[in-house]
Structures are given as structure tokens and as C-alpha cells.
Design a protein around this motif. Structure first.
Motif, PDB file in Angstrom:
ATOM      1  N   CYS A 295       0.809  -7.052  -1.895  1.00  0.00           N
ATOM      2  CA  CYS A 295       1.626  -7.224  -0.683  1.00  0.00           C
ATOM      3  C   CYS A 295       2.843  -6.311  -0.806  1.00  0.00           C
ATOM      4  N   ASN A 296       3.540  -6.097   0.312  1.00  0.00           N
ATOM      5  CA  ASN A 296       4.738  -5.273   0.181  1.00  0.00           C
ATOM      6  C   ASN A 296       5.858  -6.063  -0.484  1.00  0.00           C
ATOM      7  N   VAL A 297       6.628  -5.355  -1.292  1.00  0.00           N
ATOM      8  CA  VAL A 297       7.717  -5.962  -2.066  1.00  0.00           C
ATOM      9  C   VAL A 297       8.959  -5.107  -1.825  1.00  0.00           C
ATOM     10  N   GLU A 298       9.884  -5.633  -1.019  1.00  0.00           N
ATOM     11  CA  GLU A 298      11.065  -4.845  -0.661  1.00  0.00           C
ATOM     12  C   GLU A 298      12.211  -5.090  -1.641  1.00  0.00           C
ATOM     13  N   ASN A 299      13.291  -4.352  -1.417  1.00  0.00           N
ATOM     14  CA  ASN A 299      14.433  -4.423  -2.324  1.00  0.00           C
ATOM     15  C   ASN A 299      15.699  -4.174  -1.515  1.00  0.00           C
TER      16      ASN A 299
ATOM     17  N   LEU B 148       8.033  -1.327  -2.142  1.00  0.00           N
ATOM     18  CA  LEU B 148       6.658  -1.000  -2.536  1.00  0.00           C
ATOM     19  C   LEU B 148       5.732  -1.438  -1.411  1.00  0.00           C
ATOM     20  N   CYS B 149       4.800  -0.580  -1.039  1.00  0.00           N
ATOM     21  CA  CYS B 149       3.843  -0.937   0.017  1.00  0.00           C
ATOM     22  C   CYS B 149       2.716  -1.804  -0.552  1.00  0.00           C
ATOM     23  N   ALA B 150       2.113  -2.582   0.329  1.00  0.00           N
ATOM     24  CA  ALA B 150       1.023  -3.481  -0.060  1.00  0.00           C
ATOM     25  C   ALA B 150      -0.169  -2.724  -0.668  1.00  0.00           C
ATOM     26  N   GLU B 151      -0.503  -1.587  -0.076  1.00  0.00           N
ATOM     27  CA  GLU B 151      -1.678  -0.846  -0.557  1.00  0.00           C
ATOM     28  C   GLU B 151      -1.472  -0.406  -2.002  1.00  0.00           C
ATOM     29  N   ARG B 152      -0.239   0.081  -2.275  1.00  0.00           N
ATOM     30  CA  ARG B 152      -0.003   0.559  -3.639  1.00  0.00           C
ATOM     31  C   ARG B 152       0.135  -0.583  -4.635  1.00  0.00           C
TER      32      ARG B 152
HETATM   33  N1  THU Z   1       4.388  -0.994   4.559  1.00  0.00           N
HETATM   34  C1  THU Z   1       3.273  -1.308   3.831  1.00  0.00           C
HETATM   35  O1  THU Z   1       3.304  -2.171   2.946  1.00  0.00           O
HETATM   36  N2  THU Z   1       2.131  -0.650   4.117  1.00  0.00           N
HETATM   37  C2  THU Z   1       1.960   0.223   5.139  1.00  0.00           C
HETATM   38  O2  THU Z   1       0.870   0.725   5.342  1.00  0.00           O
HETATM   39  C3  THU Z   1       3.096   0.566   6.001  1.00  0.00           C
HETATM   40  C4  THU Z   1       4.413   0.040   5.570  1.00  0.00           C
HETATM   41  C5  THU Z   1       5.618  -1.753   4.298  1.00  0.00           C
HETATM   42  C6  THU Z   1       6.742  -1.000   3.652  1.00  0.00           C
HETATM   43  C7  THU Z   1       7.928  -1.818   4.093  1.00  0.00           C
HETATM   44  O3  THU Z   1       8.078  -2.926   3.229  1.00  0.00           O
HETATM   45  C8  THU Z   1       7.529  -2.352   5.473  1.00  0.00           C
HETATM   46  O4  THU Z   1       6.120  -2.227   5.524  1.00  0.00           O
HETATM   47  C9  THU Z   1       8.156  -1.619   6.646  1.00  0.00           C
HETATM   48  O5  THU Z   1       7.955  -0.260   6.546  1.00  0.00           O
END
Ligand code: THU
Length: 140
Positions: free
Chosen positions: A48-52, A59-63
Motif C-alpha cells: 500500500c502507499n506509505v506517506e511521510n 512510497l507508492c503501493a506498487e513499489r
Molecule cells: N500513488 C500510488 O501509491 N500509486 C500510484 O500509482 C499513484 C500514486 C500514491 C503516492 C501518494 O501516496 C498518493 O498516491 C498520491 O499521489
């Protein structure tokens, strides 16, 4: 895989992505994203995405899904599902496309919106002419 198995495994991957989305840490953008990758042996790993507070460190969910799978010794990916709360299936960002391409240049990428809409691409469409290790070894 038969057509039926293929549909079932795609739905399972979709459900894993939506359930990972529930764990997203996105207090800044309020845009929750989940992702799930399936390996060639049928194992599913999600992220999942993990913000800061330092926004650029998000960090994006895909990564996070791919990194979690690699950390568990898996690198052979067949499909990734992306789930978000948008009405339009979210296209993966450039950095995620590059990370996918490292392990699976022809990965099947399916993105789902909350309203049931979905889009499927092959990674080659999303990131044609990717930079790869071949370019590194092409140095003189
Ligand atoms: N984000 C993802 O996790 N994956 C995507 O494909 C697009 C963007 C996240 C990054 C950030 O936490 C939030 O979405 C807004 O950009």
C-alpha cells in the motif's frame, strides 16, 4: 491456466489489492492505493502507499508490493493489480513503471477504480524503450 482460472486469479489479485488499500498510510494526500503482485507460482504479495511528513518520501503501493515480494525471494511476476478510491483507474507513476520493468518487462498491469471500472495494460505499452541493465553493460 484455463479462462475460468485466469478470471478467478485476476479477481483474487484485485481483492488483495483492495484489501491492502485499507492499510494505506495516506494522511497527506488522502489518496489510498493498494497493489498486489502475483508470481509465476501463484503467490500473491501486496502493498500500500506509505506517506511521510516529508512529502517527497512517499512510497507508492506498487513499489511496496514489489519490494515486499523481492524481500521474500520472489522476482518472477505475472500480473499486478492496483486499487484506488478514484473513479478512474489510476495509472502507475513513472517510478513504479521503471521498478516493474526491472523484474517483468511485459508485466500485465490491471488498475481498478472503486466503482468497478478497470483498465489493463502491458508494461511495454506503459514504458516503451525502458532503460535496462543492457544499457549499463553497453558502456565502452
Ligand atoms: N500513488 C500510488 O501509491 N500509486 C500510484 O500509482 C499513484 C500514486 C500514491 C503516492 C501518494 O501516496 C498518493 O498516491 C498520491 O499521489
Amino acid at each position: 491456466m484455463t479462462g475460468q482460472d485466469e478470471t478467478e486469479s485476476a479477481l483474487k489479485l484485485r481483492d488483495s489489492a483492495f484489501s491492502a488499500m485499507e492499510n494505506a498510510y495516506a494522511p497527506y494526500s488522502k489518496f489510498r492505493v493498494g497493489a498486489a503482485v502475483r508470481t509465476s507460482t501463484g503467490i500473491i504479495v501486496s502493498g500500500c502507499n506509505v506517506e511521510n511528513a516529508a512529502y517527497g518520501e512517499a512510497l507508492c503501493a506498487e513499489r511496496t508490493a514489489i519490494a515486499a515480494a523481492v524481500a521474500r525471494g520472489m522476482r518472477d511476476f505475472e500480473e499486478i493489480a492496483i486499487a484506488s478510491e478514484s473513479d478512474t483507474p489510476a495509472a502507475p507513476c513513472g517510478a513504479c513503471r521503471q521498478t516493474m520493468s526491472e523484474f517483468a518487462p511485459n508485466l500485465k498491469v490491471t488498475s481498478y477504480a472503486k466503482n468497478g471500472k478497470k483498465v489493463t495494460w502491458r508494461l511495454g505499452q506503459l514504458l516503451p524503450d525502458a532503460f535496462t541493465s543492457k544499457h549499463l553493460s553497453g558502456r565502452t
